[in-house]
Design an enzyme around this catalytic site. Structure first.
Site, PDB file in Angstrom:
ATOM      1  N   GLU A  27       0.835  -1.200   0.000  1.00  7.72           N
ATOM      2  CA  GLU A  27       0.000   0.000   0.000  1.00  7.72           C
ATOM      3  C   GLU A  27       0.873   1.256   0.000  1.00  7.72           C
ATOM      4  OE1 GLU A  27      -3.956  -0.887   2.469  1.00  7.72           O
ATOM      5  OE2 GLU A  27      -2.129  -1.269   3.625  1.00  7.72           O
ATOM      6  N   LYS A 105     -11.805   2.421   1.449  1.00  7.71           N
ATOM      7  CA  LYS A 105     -10.714   1.807   0.682  1.00  7.71           C
ATOM      8  C   LYS A 105     -11.316   0.728  -0.207  1.00  7.71           C
ATOM      9  CE  LYS A 105      -6.725   0.835   2.682  1.00  7.71           C
ATOM     10  NZ  LYS A 105      -5.707   0.387   3.673  1.00  7.71           N
TER      11      LYS A 105
END
Length: 128
Positions: A27, A105
């Protein structure tokens, strides 16, 4: 939370950003999309009566503060990102009494076929 249901609010929904927030190394390295939904509670009765933008909070300025807060540093947790955005919004807009933010997300690193993860924070000015 029902105290907030009947009050005036400015809504910004589905704001899309690309960032490097998250706990996982991937990420931080590759980044991912985030979506932000906002509700800013304030009394808009003067703005409704006068049709004067100075009587309210300009949503374009809200977007600019959110974008700057989103991009100015990296966070491991979307909870911390949401809190940071709230703090910056309260600092920028004195007329705002409360803020609800949802940080989503859509591509969280989970083995799911569809769906997304999200957090939602609701804060009044005196809770910051």
């Amino acid at each position: 939370m029902s105290d907030f249901d009947d009050r005036d609010r400015i809504l910004l929904a589905g704001l899309a950003f690309y960032g490097y927030h998250g706990v996982m190394l991937e990420e931080n390295k590759l980044g991912q999309r985030f979506r932000i939904d906002l509700e800013l509670g304030l009394d808009m009765s003067d703005a409704a009566k006068t049709d004067d933008v100075a009587s309210t909070v300009h949503y374009g300025n809200v977007y600019n503060v959110v974008k700057e807060a989103f991009e100015e540093r990296r966070f491991k947790l979307i909870e911390a990102l949401g809190h940071h955005i709230i703090v910056r919004l309260f600092g920028a807009f004195d007329k705002v009494d409360w803020i609800r933010i949802r940080v989503r997300k859509p591509e969280a690193p989970l083995p799911i076929v569809a769906g997304e993860v999200a957090i939602e924070l609701l804060r009044t000015r005196d809770q910051i």
